[in-house]
Design a protein around this motif. Sequence first.
Motif, mmCIF file in Angstrom:
data_model
loop_
_atom_site.group_PDB
_atom_site.id
_atom_site.type_symbol
_atom_site.label_atom_id
_atom_site.label_comp_id
_atom_site.label_asym_id
_atom_site.label_seq_id
_atom_site.Cartn_x
_atom_site.Cartn_y
_atom_site.Cartn_z
ATOM 1 N N ASP A 64 -24.294 -2.567 -2.309
ATOM 2 C CA ASP A 64 -23.381 -1.997 -1.323
ATOM 3 C C ASP A 64 -22.389 -0.997 -1.912
ATOM 4 O O ASP A 64 -21.613 -0.395 -1.172
ATOM 5 N N SER A 65 -22.348 -0.889 -3.238
ATOM 6 C CA SER A 65 -21.331 -0.014 -3.827
ATOM 7 C C SER A 65 -21.986 0.910 -4.856
ATOM 8 O O SER A 65 -23.165 0.772 -5.167
ATOM 9 N N ILE A 66 -21.171 1.808 -5.343
ATOM 10 C CA ILE A 66 -21.629 2.709 -6.405
ATOM 11 C C ILE A 66 -20.781 2.456 -7.628
ATOM 12 O O ILE A 66 -19.556 2.408 -7.532
ATOM 13 N N TRP A 108 -2.980 10.906 -4.921
ATOM 14 C CA TRP A 108 -2.812 11.390 -6.288
ATOM 15 C C TRP A 108 -2.660 10.243 -7.278
ATOM 16 O O TRP A 108 -1.929 9.286 -6.968
ATOM 17 N N PRO A 109 -3.267 10.274 -8.419
ATOM 18 C CA PRO A 109 -4.147 11.374 -8.818
ATOM 19 C C PRO A 109 -5.594 11.195 -8.387
ATOM 20 O O PRO A 109 -6.311 12.169 -8.232
ATOM 21 N N ASN A 110 -6.006 9.941 -8.130
ATOM 22 C CA ASN A 110 -7.453 9.790 -8.056
ATOM 23 C C ASN A 110 -7.981 8.631 -7.224
ATOM 24 O O ASN A 110 -9.082 8.175 -7.466
ATOM 25 N N ASP A 111 -7.250 8.165 -6.230
ATOM 26 C CA ASP A 111 -7.875 7.220 -5.293
ATOM 27 C C ASP A 111 -8.413 8.029 -4.119
ATOM 28 O O ASP A 111 -7.774 8.996 -3.697
ATOM 29 N N LEU A 112 -9.533 7.606 -3.582
ATOM 30 C CA LEU A 112 -9.989 8.228 -2.330
ATOM 31 C C LEU A 112 -9.669 7.289 -1.183
ATOM 32 O O LEU A 112 -9.842 6.065 -1.291
ATOM 33 N N VAL A 113 -9.221 7.892 -0.104
ATOM 34 C CA VAL A 113 -8.684 7.126 1.019
ATOM 35 C C VAL A 113 -9.335 7.599 2.315
ATOM 36 O O VAL A 113 -9.377 8.796 2.588
ATOM 37 N N LEU A 114 -9.847 6.643 3.068
ATOM 38 C CA LEU A 114 -10.416 6.965 4.378
ATOM 39 C C LEU A 114 -9.680 6.109 5.395
ATOM 40 O O LEU A 114 -9.606 4.877 5.219
ATOM 41 N N HIS A 115 -9.159 6.716 6.438
ATOM 42 C CA HIS A 115 -8.391 5.990 7.460
ATOM 43 C C HIS A 115 -7.317 5.105 6.817
ATOM 44 O O HIS A 115 -7.177 3.934 7.156
ATOM 45 N N ASN A 116 -6.619 5.656 5.832
ATOM 46 C CA ASN A 116 -5.501 4.955 5.162
ATOM 47 C C ASN A 116 -5.919 3.778 4.292
ATOM 48 O O ASN A 116 -5.078 2.967 3.911
ATOM 49 N N LYS A 117 -7.210 3.649 4.002
ATOM 50 C CA LYS A 117 -7.646 2.545 3.140
ATOM 51 C C LYS A 117 -8.400 3.090 1.927
ATOM 52 O O LYS A 117 -9.098 4.113 2.027
ATOM 53 N N LYS A 118 -8.276 2.370 0.808
ATOM 54 C CA LYS A 118 -8.917 2.855 -0.421
ATOM 55 C C LYS A 118 -10.417 2.589 -0.377
ATOM 56 O O LYS A 118 -10.842 1.462 -0.165
ATOM 57 N N ASN A 145 -21.273 0.383 1.397
ATOM 58 C CA ASN A 145 -21.776 -0.297 2.605
ATOM 59 C C ASN A 145 -21.235 -1.714 2.793
ATOM 60 O O ASN A 145 -21.745 -2.460 3.629
ATOM 61 N N GLN A 146 -20.214 -2.086 2.024
ATOM 62 C CA GLN A 146 -19.644 -3.437 2.205
ATOM 63 C C GLN A 146 -19.049 -3.573 3.607
ATOM 64 O O GLN A 146 -18.462 -2.632 4.126
ATOM 65 N N GLU A 147 -19.182 -4.786 4.119
ATOM 66 C CA GLU A 147 -18.539 -5.038 5.421
ATOM 67 C C GLU A 147 -17.430 -6.066 5.327
ATOM 68 O O GLU A 147 -16.589 -6.157 6.199
ATOM 69 N N VAL A 148 -17.435 -6.841 4.243
ATOM 70 C CA VAL A 148 -16.322 -7.780 4.041
ATOM 71 C C VAL A 148 -15.751 -7.581 2.640
ATOM 72 O O VAL A 148 -16.470 -7.216 1.706
ATOM 73 N N PHE A 149 -14.459 -7.847 2.517
ATOM 74 C CA PHE A 149 -13.757 -7.665 1.248
ATOM 75 C C PHE A 149 -13.020 -8.939 0.875
ATOM 76 O O PHE A 149 -12.597 -9.691 1.765
ATOM 77 N N SER A 155 -6.649 -5.962 3.152
ATOM 78 C CA SER A 155 -5.783 -5.129 3.992
ATOM 79 C C SER A 155 -5.730 -3.685 3.503
ATOM 80 O O SER A 155 -5.331 -2.792 4.234
ATOM 81 N N MET A 156 -6.119 -3.446 2.254
ATOM 82 C CA MET A 156 -6.036 -2.049 1.783
ATOM 83 C C MET A 156 -7.360 -1.425 1.361
ATOM 84 O O MET A 156 -7.423 -0.220 1.143
ATOM 85 N N ALA A 157 -8.429 -2.246 1.276
ATOM 86 C CA ALA A 157 -9.709 -1.688 0.836
ATOM 87 C C ALA A 157 -10.650 -1.525 2.016
ATOM 88 O O ALA A 157 -10.559 -2.239 3.007
ATOM 89 N N ALA A 158 -11.538 -0.556 1.900
ATOM 90 C CA ALA A 158 -12.533 -0.337 2.940
ATOM 91 C C ALA A 158 -13.764 0.279 2.295
ATOM 92 O O ALA A 158 -13.748 0.627 1.110
#
Length: 260
Positions: A64-66, A108-118, A145-149, A155-158
């Motif tokens: 599910d991840s890279i 900054w510097p290097n997290d990617l965020v989608l809809h406010n989640k990392k 492709n993870q659906e659960v964390f 609350s902060m990962a997606a």
Amino acid sequence: MKEELVRLLKNSVHLVYMEEVDSTNDEAKRLAASGAAHKTVVVAEVQNNGKGRRGRSWDSPKDDSICMSLILRPELETVHASMLTLVIALSAAEAVEEMTGETCHIKWPNDLVLHNKKICGILTEMSADIERIHYVIIGVGMNVNQEVFPEDIASMAASLKSETGKEINRAALIASVLRHFEKNYHIFMEQTSLEPLLEAYNKRLINIGRQVKLICGDREEIRTSHGIDAKGALIVSDEKGRTEEVISGEVSVRGLYGYV
Ligand code: BTN
């Protein structure tokens, strides 16, 4: 994923594919220390000791991840190496946008965020002496492709899928990250400057115009951020309008990851 990756990457990089590894960054370091070429990419299906920044661990579930790490041997002064982290962050954001059709932000510097989640973290490590870089390892961990964390980060990962509803092809995503990186790396290396990439980076920067908390050792300071400069520093100002450059350190953005 291996065959598809080999087909998509053609001979653009030297691919080292592994079913399981402790950490692709550690494997890349071992390979680099024994002479692996510039642009060798280590991709693993799963890591059993994945590393995050600041000594944290990084969880990357199989399928599910890279998890990938890039070995570079750039002709750069040691002080410029950290800018490569921003180059890969931009490249990975562009790849996410290509694959999902949604705007991907960079914290900054290097997290990617989608809809406010990392959705992605980057860990850059280096072997160098005062004069020259021996090698730089840039590790990218992306939730695809993870659906659960796990509860502590839920609350902060997606993942790309949890945010867009789309199942993403991981091999195509890796190939896209590397294709964008090839282009951006070339642009960066031409002048050893982020100047030509500033607009692309800053337009995705989630910190822009927002309050940030700078964590410098034991101290915390509140500033407003204005974007990065050509050296990759974050430009911030205090309540009196005095600006300063933040070169490294932990930055929390108000409204993101539970900082209110
Ligand atoms: C972070 O803390 O945000 C950085 C996470 C970096 C994780 C990636 S996964 C591939 C590479 N191998 C590792 O052990 N870490 C990086």
